[in-house]
Design an enzyme around this catalytic site. Structure first.
Site: not given
Length: 150
Positions: A78-80
């Site tokens: 999850q890059f966010t």
């Protein structure tokens, strides 16, 4: 490297209407990888996740680790988790690692956690549009950042 760890009674990830990973009792781990992360971050964070004592013992105290309850892990990239929101209303993700850096570290995390827990991990697919379902048990949610070791 940043992880949001949720104690769950069940969790699953769905991609293109197909469940690619699902667990019952265990940990849903959302993993964010930034450009500055290395193999040392993976090793340190994997140890923390595998040994985190957030499951209830016979006195209803958080004293048991994943292996003590025969739990499993669902790992989702999850890059966010590295969103920057200081300016404006649209998040910036410039700290998030690009795939050429992130994918090998994500794959290393899978191997490290499997080795530490002696079990196969359930995962999403790196970069895919995923639907994550979970029942957070407690709720218990822990955030760990490998850059905050001290």
């Amino acid at each position: 490297m940043r992880a949001v760890i949720q104690r769950v009674s069940e969790a699953s990830v769905i991609i293109n209407e197909l469940a690619t990973g699902e667990i019952k009792t265990g940990l849903l781990v959302l993993l964010g990888i930034e450009e500055a992360d290395t193999s040392a971050d993976v090793a340190w964070l994997a140890q923390k996740i595998a040994n985190l004592r957030i499951f209830a013992d016979e006195n209803d105290l958080m004293n048991k680790a994943l292996q003590d309850v025969d739990g499993k892990i669902l790992l989702i990239s999850q890059f966010t988790l590295f969103a920057q929101t200081k300016k404006g209303n649209r998040p910036s993700f410039i700290r998030a690692a690009k795939p050429d850096v992130a994918i090998p570290l994500y794959e290393q995390m899978i191997k490290e956690l499997e080795s530490l827990t002696k079990t196969n991990l359930s995962t999403g697919i790196f970069g895919a549009d995923m639907k994550v379902k979970l029942i957070n048990d407690g709720p218990v949610t822990i955030i760990i950042d490998s850059k905050n070791r001290e």
